[in-house]
Design a protein around this motif. Structure first.
Motif, PDB file in Angstrom:
ATOM      1  N   TYR A 134       0.680  -0.906   0.432  1.00 23.79           N
ATOM      2  CA  TYR A 134       0.379  -0.042   0.066  1.00 23.79           C
ATOM      3  C   TYR A 134       0.837   1.828  -0.329  1.00 23.79           C
ATOM      4  O   TYR A 134       1.419   1.484   1.333  1.00 23.79           O
ATOM      5  N   MET A 135       1.111   1.796  -1.451  1.00 24.28           N
ATOM      6  CA  MET A 135       2.357   2.872  -1.547  1.00 24.28           C
ATOM      7  C   MET A 135       1.696   4.545  -0.975  1.00 24.28           C
ATOM      8  O   MET A 135       2.652   5.017  -0.770  1.00 24.28           O
ATOM      9  N   ASP A 136       0.771   4.512  -0.498  1.00 25.21           N
ATOM     10  CA  ASP A 136       0.510   5.929   0.488  1.00 25.21           C
ATOM     11  C   ASP A 136       0.627   5.398   1.879  1.00 25.21           C
ATOM     12  O   ASP A 136       0.596   6.452   2.585  1.00 25.21           O
ATOM     13  N   ALA A 137       0.777   4.357   2.489  1.00 23.66           N
ATOM     14  CA  ALA A 137       1.744   4.479   4.192  1.00 23.66           C
ATOM     15  C   ALA A 137       2.662   5.251   3.926  1.00 23.66           C
ATOM     16  O   ALA A 137       3.497   4.939   3.059  1.00 23.66           O
ATOM     17  N   PRO A 138       2.416   6.364   5.077  1.00 26.03           N
ATOM     18  CA  PRO A 138       3.255   7.073   5.098  1.00 26.03           C
ATOM     19  C   PRO A 138       4.882   6.011   5.488  1.00 26.03           C
ATOM     20  O   PRO A 138       6.161   6.940   5.306  1.00 26.03           O
ATOM     21  N   SER A 139       5.094   4.977   5.719  1.00 27.65           N
ATOM     22  CA  SER A 139       6.279   4.331   5.601  1.00 27.65           C
ATOM     23  C   SER A 139       6.969   4.458   4.858  1.00 27.65           C
ATOM     24  O   SER A 139       8.233   3.654   4.708  1.00 27.65           O
ATOM     25  N   PHE A 140       6.651   4.298   3.233  1.00 22.01           N
ATOM     26  CA  PHE A 140       6.760   4.275   1.837  1.00 22.01           C
ATOM     27  C   PHE A 140       7.332   5.549   1.368  1.00 22.01           C
ATOM     28  O   PHE A 140       7.481   6.178  -0.025  1.00 22.01           O
ATOM     29  N   ASN A 141       7.048   6.772   2.228  1.00 23.13           N
ATOM     30  CA  ASN A 141       7.845   8.011   2.138  1.00 23.13           C
ATOM     31  C   ASN A 141       9.437   7.731   1.188  1.00 23.13           C
ATOM     32  O   ASN A 141       9.875   7.920   2.295  1.00 23.13           O
ATOM     33  N   ASP A 142       9.033   8.720  -0.185  1.00 21.87           N
ATOM     34  CA  ASP A 142      10.291   8.459   0.037  1.00 21.87           C
ATOM     35  C   ASP A 142      11.547  10.179  -0.242  1.00 21.87           C
ATOM     36  O   ASP A 142      12.381  10.099  -0.743  1.00 21.87           O
ATOM     37  N   LYS A 143      10.868  10.667   0.403  1.00 23.19           N
ATOM     38  CA  LYS A 143      11.533  12.270   0.448  1.00 23.19           C
ATOM     39  C   LYS A 143      13.069  11.736   1.183  1.00 23.19           C
ATOM     40  O   LYS A 143      13.436  11.275   2.109  1.00 23.19           O
ATOM     41  N   GLY A 144      13.904  12.464   0.695  1.00 21.65           N
ATOM     42  CA  GLY A 144      15.451  12.198   0.571  1.00 21.65           C
ATOM     43  C   GLY A 144      16.131  11.056   0.155  1.00 21.65           C
ATOM     44  O   GLY A 144      17.737  11.206   0.343  1.00 21.65           O
ATOM     45  N   PHE A 145      15.146  10.860  -0.944  1.00 26.10           N
ATOM     46  CA  PHE A 145      15.687   9.233  -1.613  1.00 26.10           C
ATOM     47  C   PHE A 145      16.585   9.772  -2.870  1.00 26.10           C
ATOM     48  O   PHE A 145      15.727  10.528  -3.223  1.00 26.10           O
ATOM     49  N   GLY A 146      18.009   9.461  -3.175  1.00 26.48           N
ATOM     50  CA  GLY A 146      17.814   9.950  -4.790  1.00 26.48           C
ATOM     51  C   GLY A 146      17.352   8.629  -5.624  1.00 26.48           C
ATOM     52  O   GLY A 146      16.761   7.769  -4.990  1.00 26.48           O
ATOM     53  N   PRO A 147      17.779   8.424  -7.006  1.00 27.46           N
ATOM     54  CA  PRO A 147      16.717   7.896  -8.053  1.00 27.46           C
ATOM     55  C   PRO A 147      18.081   5.912  -7.249  1.00 27.46           C
ATOM     56  O   PRO A 147      19.116   5.768  -6.878  1.00 27.46           O
ATOM     57  N   PRO A 148      17.211   5.001  -7.617  1.00 30.22           N
ATOM     58  CA  PRO A 148      17.603   3.600  -7.550  1.00 30.22           C
ATOM     59  C   PRO A 148      19.208   3.028  -7.962  1.00 30.22           C
ATOM     60  O   PRO A 148      19.547   4.046  -8.423  1.00 30.22           O
ATOM     61  N   PRO A 149      20.527   2.025  -7.180  1.00 31.85           N
ATOM     62  CA  PRO A 149      20.412   2.472  -7.476  1.00 31.85           C
ATOM     63  C   PRO A 149      21.065   1.616  -8.950  1.00 31.85           C
ATOM     64  O   PRO A 149      20.061   1.209  -9.476  1.00 31.85           O
ATOM     65  N   SER A 150      22.125   1.808  -9.863  1.00 27.58           N
ATOM     66  CA  SER A 150      22.394   1.143 -11.074  1.00 27.58           C
ATOM     67  C   SER A 150      22.581  -0.066 -11.529  1.00 27.58           C
ATOM     68  O   SER A 150      21.866  -0.366 -12.359  1.00 27.58           O
TER      69      SER A 150
END
Length: 712
Positions: A112-128
């Motif tokens: 469930y992507m709308d759960a706060p636990s999956f917020n991506d604030k501060g994350f850069g792009p996925p590893p190469s």
């Protein structure tokens, strides 16, 4: 389902052609063969699923190039404070860059992507290294830089395929592994605190293989094939199901190929809570049991005579006044319902007019009394159970699970007055002694490989607060109108992601350690559970995880893929089958060499399984440890053993002169006969360095399964 030989050209189209050819040969009709094939995999290992008649499956199995043919089964799901409890606070030392590069694959019910636990604030792009994808669906909001991949599979049930989590289970396990920090999270103000995963900076890759009907082997097989190619570092599976053979167990097969690629796999031990029920026992996986924390949720209730008591449950409701109190027998509709009784408030046994507006005292165990009473208009239920409960569950109406002594007091009160009344209050948190082995956590002995002690380890799995899906009610019942982004759940399902996260945390400090090395570090640094019940030794393995200690274990028991092949040879699997399955050039088992002693794996634990209660205990274990501590290190063996069990270690002192130096030793275990089926004796070997910084502990257990009494 079948495992076929690998074509020389590793292209998925060649796999499709090869699988079709095999089916054509055993079915005889080309058109039927095309329709029979359900799905092929070939990126990481070679297998396919098809609809076959029993005689067709038999003909396919008879082909020399086919490893195994087995029916697809339906697996079951193994359903904040926990990280602090195992000494891994928010402030723990982290390698933030490496943690951000770790990708954890979760096989479950989606997310469930709308759960706060999956917020991506501060994350850069996925590893190469990431090569995965994010499935698009009408009701799925898509991935982000935290949840970098999401796939869904439904080959068994042809339904709309979406990674959205409609059960809540996958969201809960995913956030336990790598959920972002969310201050002030709670379950209706219960368990309030900062919700977070063990590796909150890690990325998540979601593989939805489970639906409301269960988890199909076909979907699990396809997910393994994709995940191993996508670039995940860890795989967490909170699913289960017993298997009699590793090569007829799609989870064991997939995990074997993951191990070969250096991917750590953790799996749930199961929730059957009895001896010899442990699941997912392949030695190349980490099998996880569940322990309890020092926090328990109790639900107070008051009787009209002023007596106050409390039971176990997760009750978010609060009754503002006293309500009439009645027993199940008093509410009986006097119908004769087969295998049911009114005292237990079984379905179809109660009178709606007698129940409506009342609190009902029912016999246990807790089943569906709450749902049945809500349908009849009941306002609450007290469920009496003769087994001590330490695990709280949610119900659709105010509920408290009580013990037999409390039940007797309530009966006495009801019989003392014409108008008995009661009130059930909202749950509260209390402190209890911990850790303890959860009553529902499955125990050994291991009935598939009698030389391997399983579960390997335990982790917090009781009353775990984590993210949840708003597509599912809190209890999963259609009678429940509570929906939220956090829930408290229990099970080895909840314990498994704790171990996955601990392994990921260890990997951030040691990126080149093998899965077996990480497993060894977690096992040998685990906190030993001090439980007087001897049988518990077959439930907690090496003890409860201590993630920060695993980063610096001192010594490692490492295992390479060839060792597992040697183990499989010892288990009776043929060289031909091993060659086809593992892609290794193995003409016969003699080419992989021998490893003397009671068992053939350099396993961190040691286990003796006997068949005769009158046989004396006698076993020798050969082990090799690798120094990953200071260059100059001296370790001395310390042994603690139950009466009647003798353990000798030669040499008893290990002297290391350099990093990664390997030294072998031998452990001899002898003892008097166990005397009866189900008997257990245990010991421990601890290598302690000269400054007592490193204490490398291995459990030693001797037992005789109760099942042998039936077989003999």
């Amino acid at each position: 389902m079948g495992n076929a030989e690998k074509p020389k050209i590793p292209n998925i189209h060649h796999h499709h052609h090869h699988h079709h050819s095999l089916l054509h040969e055993v079915i005889g009709d080309e058109d039927i063969a095309k329709r029979a094939r359900i799905h092929s995999v070939g990126k990481s290992f070679n297998a396919f699923a098809a609809n076959l008649l029993p005689n067709e499956a038999k003909r396919l199995q008879e082909r020399e190039s086919v490893v195994s043919v087995f029916p697809s089964t339906m697996r079951k799901l193994r359903t904040t404070r926990s990280w602090d409890f195992i000494q891994m606070p928010i402030s723990v030392n982290r390698d933030t860059q490496r943690e951000s590069d770790v990708i954890v694959g979760v096989f479950d019910t989606g997310i469930y992507m709308d759960a706060p636990s999956f917020n991506d604030k501060g994350f850069g792009p996925p590893p190469s290294k990431w090569k995965g994808t994010c499935h698009k669906a009408a009701n799925f909001s898509g991935c982000n830089n935290k949840v970098i991949g999401a796939r869904a599979y439904s080959f068994y049930e042809k339904q709309e395929v979406s990674p959205i989590d409609t059960e809540g289970h996958g969201t809960h396990t995913s956030s336990t592994v790598a959920g972002a920090e969310v201050p002030g999270a709670s379950f209706y103000d219960l368990g309030k605190g900062t919700a977070r995963g063990g590796v909150p900076l890690a990325r998540l890759a979601i593989y939805k293989v489970c639906w409301d009907i269960g988890c199909s082997d076909i979907d699990i097989m396809a997910a393994f094939d994709d995940a191993l190619d996508d670039g995940v570092d860890m795989i967490s599976l909170s699913l289960g199901g017993p298997a009699s053979s590793y090569f007829k167990d799609v989870m064991a097969i997939g995990a074997f190929h993951a191990m070969k690629k250096g991917i750590f796999v953790s799996m749930a031990a199961g929730n059957d809570g009895m001896m010899s029920t442990v699941e997912n026992v392949a030695p190349w996986t980490m099998t996880v049991g569940a322990s309890g924390m020092d926090r328990q949720f109790r639900t107070p209730f008051a009787l009209g005579n002023g007596v106050n008591m409390s039971g176990i449950s997760l009750n978010t409701f609060k009754l503002e006044k006293m309500y009439p109190l009645i027993t199940g027998e008093q509410a009986s509709n006097h119908r004769k319902v087969p295998y049911a009784n009114a005292k237990a408030c079984d379905t179809d046994t109660l009178d709606e007019e007698k129940v409506k507006g009342k609190i009902v005292l029912c016999g246990g165990p807790p089943m569906s009394q709450d749902s049945y009473l809500k349908e009849l208009g009941g306002v609450g239920v007290l469920i009496s159970y003769d087994v001590e409960l330490k695990t709280a569950h949610s119900f659709v109406i105010p509920t408290s699970v009580i013990d037999i002594k409390q039940e007797q007091q309530i009966y006495k009160y009801i019989n003392s007055t014409k108008n008995p009344v009661a009130r059930i209050s909202k749950s509260m948190e209390v402190n209890v002694t911990a850790p303890f082995l959860a009553g529902y956590s499955s125990r050994g002995p291991n009935m598939v490989s009698p030389t391997i002690l399983k579960p390997d380890i335990v982790a917090p799995g009781t009353d775990i607060l984590a993210a949840y899906s708003k597509y599912a009610s809190i209890t999963g019942s259609p009678l429940d109108n509570r929906y939220g982004v956090y829930n408290i759940e229990s099970g080895t399902s909840m314990a498994t992601p704790h171990v996955t996260a601990a392994a990921a945390y260890t990997k951030t400090f040691h990126p080149y350690w093998t899965p077996a090395a990480i497993k060894s570090a977690l096992m040998t640094t685990a906190t030993q559970l001090k439980i007087p019940d001897q049988a518990a030794a077959l439930g907690y393995g090496a003890g409860q995880i201590n993630p920060t200690a695993a980063v610096d274990p001192g010594l490692l028991y490492d295992i390479i893929p060839t060792d597992y092949i040697r183990f499989l040879c010892h288990e009776g699997y043929s060289g031909t089958i091993l060659q086809i399955l593992t892609d290794e050039d193995i003409e016969n088992c003699s080419t992989v060499g021998q490893f003397g002693g009671h068992d053939v794996l350099n396993y961190p634990s040691m286990y003796v399984q006997l068949e005769d209660p009158n046989a004396t205990i006698s076993a020798t274990f050969n082990r090799i440890v690798t120094n990953v501590g200071p260059f100059d290190s001296v370790y001395k063996a310390t042994v603690k053993a139950d009466e009647g069990l003798n353990v000798t270690v030669i040499p008893s002192i290990l002297r290391f002169k350099q990093l990664y130096q390997r030294i072998s030793f031998q452990v001899t275990v002898t003892g008097k006969p166990l005397g009866e089926y189900g008997a257990i004796r245990s010991a421990s070997l601890e290598w302690v360095d000269s400054v007592s910084v490193h204490r490398v502990r291995s459990p030693i257990v001797a037992s005789i399964p109760e099942e042998w009494a039936v077989r003999s």
